[in-house]
Scaffold this active site. Sequence first.
Site, PDB file in Angstrom:
ATOM      1  NE  ARG A 118      60.908 -62.176  10.764  1.00 47.11           N
ATOM      2  CZ  ARG A 118      62.039 -62.694  10.311  1.00 47.11           C
ATOM      3  NH1 ARG A 118      62.159 -62.945   9.020  1.00 47.11           N
ATOM      4  NH2 ARG A 118      63.044 -62.966  11.119  1.00 47.11           N
ATOM      5  N   GLY A 128      57.036 -67.237  13.314  1.00 44.04           N
ATOM      6  CA  GLY A 128      57.655 -67.026  14.607  1.00 44.04           C
ATOM      7  C   GLY A 128      59.163 -67.074  14.563  1.00 44.04           C
ATOM      8  N   GLY A 158      61.016 -67.395  11.207  1.00 36.79           N
ATOM      9  CA  GLY A 158      61.539 -67.311   9.852  1.00 36.79           C
ATOM     10  C   GLY A 158      60.482 -66.824   8.883  1.00 36.79           C
ATOM     11  CG  ASP A 213      52.711 -66.177  20.395  1.00 36.01           C
ATOM     12  OD1 ASP A 213      52.290 -65.135  20.936  1.00 36.01           O
ATOM     13  OD2 ASP A 213      53.443 -66.172  19.399  1.00 36.01           O
TER      14      ASP A 213
END
Length: 674
Positions: free
Chosen positions: A359, A361, A363, A476
């Site tokens: 999975r 960020g 979807g 991130d």
Amino acid sequence: MSSLISFNFLFLFSFLTSSFTASAQDPFYLNHYCPNTTTYSSNSTYSTNLRTLLSSLSSRNASYSTGFQNATAGKAPDRVTGLFLCRGDVSPEVCRNCVAFSVNQTLNLCPKVREAVFYYEQCILRYSHKNILSTAITNEGEFILSNTNTISPNQKQIDGFTSFVSSTMSEAAGKAANSSRKLYTVNTELTAYQNLYGLLQCTPDLTRADCLSCLQSSINGMALSRIGARLYWPSCTARYELYPFYNESAIETPPLPPPPPPPPPRESLVSTPPISSSSLPGKSGNSTVLVVAVVVLAVLLFIALVGYCFLAKKKKKTFDTASASEVGDDMATADSLQLDYRTIQTATNDFAESNKIGRGGFGEVYKGTFSNGKEVAVKRLSKNSRQGEAEFKTEVVVVAKLQHRNLVRLLGFSLQGEERILVYEYMPNKSLDCLLFDPTKQIQLDWMQRYNIIGGIARGILYLHQDSRLTIIHRDLKASNILLDADINPKIADFGMARIFGLDQTQDNTSRIVGTYGYMAPEYAMHGQFSMKSDVYSFGVLVLEIISGRKNSSFGESDGAQDLLTHAWRLWTNKKALDLVDPLIAENCQNSEVVRCIHIGLLCVQEDPAKRPAISTVFMMLTSNTVTLPVPRQPGFFIQCRAVKDPLDSDQSTTTKSFPASIDDESITDLYPR
């Protein structure tokens, strides 16, 4: 619906084809060359002369406006000759900063050596006990860097690209040699949607023949089949890319020649009397002429608009028909980025559950295999995601033109109704956290592999911050966003939260804090302030995780510390840094190398952003043991800002008094007052 898709694609395409110019906060270190054939002692005359020379080259009165200066200090046999050459598109201020930065690092990188060359993105600094002025050097001290990707797997296309680059750069070399600044830039059309950019430059003291010979030597030494390459000699530099890496507006272009004088009026066979104002029909005549002119102009504009729409529609058809065979190729132009949805659907077996591999960020991620055998990772936007649409656009805009061996490659995207899909190169070893934090798989990562991963991540961030034509803050960086290829080489992924900085921009503020708690810098998590130093902080956390084999969030009260940074800092201050090392690698690593990496990691996570080193400095620290590391200050402890958590599952958010945040291994998509 088709009009909506067309609009979305045109919106993305307008971003993809726009040009950006990055500016670096600190000079970007590339390489240095200092042969140990001749040395000098610390208190020698040569040492004094060298310091005098370096002081002269970095003084306020140096020729930063021209980007070139040479100087000499002392007398033979202790004479020192030196020079600097700044890249032709940088400002005097950037030139001065680069030279000063290089001078400050000189004696650390090449101590007691009588000749050396230092390569930075923005400048070259050079000195020697020999006479190096007006002399082309093409037999030692070169720096070569090539992109690992080719334009296409098709050999015929590679040969055509190589021939085009060779002829274009060779022609540009001649123009550079003939110019007064010994400088020339390339901006020429490669395809309908892709230009080739280049910059060639010699030290201005070279003759035309020597400059041309030096540049041709650079061109001959480059891997011209790659989508980007550079080769620097001490006397000249040559580089080409598929993106605008230089500031074209800052490079002076030769003035246009004056227009030719108007031809003499031809004698008319019939004499026409001059028209005077009294012979004009008056205001009504003027109004008639004005109306006719406006009507004609409107008609021409309408015709032009219709023609543009027709061409745009015709071109879009080529975007919508990318076949499966095209998907396997390197996507070098924007027209091959949009993929056929049905091709992706077939490759993933209609997004079968058995093909799901993770999975992302915004979807789910599926493994896909195209008809030509090419394996890909397919990220499918969740239709219920609030932030997914914006993150999808950001990821396409940011990643589409990035080309670096330590960044994951975007192969294409698809817009079909409500479907938003990104297609990436497939990484068989998944993400770093899958190996690093799995007790059964940790053994696969020995110290050399971990050290290589640290260096690869640093190279990737360097490219994002300083070497790309964009200045990109990832926001991130974490272990799950570092993918590993078949050879365990790291590739930075997931750019949905990235921000593009403009020219000369060094930081920004946001009220929407995104990222991952535990990897976020204090100034960002608490005040929404982010910069390149925010990514440096995240990198520091990653370094400490890679060395220890433990998550930042894996500490409990039994450990005597509530997070990895606290634990590492206590060990460091108690002179027990080696106790941080993962027991699986403790016996097979070089202690000095590991301690140096811990030191670098702690420098990166210091609470004060100004104290954290720039990523270019970090890279220099990792690649050169001669660079002295400063004493680290106390890291930023998020733990002091964290409220007591309610009992939650590992994938749920924790709550503080002021805002909700997620734990370390889940990304925050929004923070807001409760």
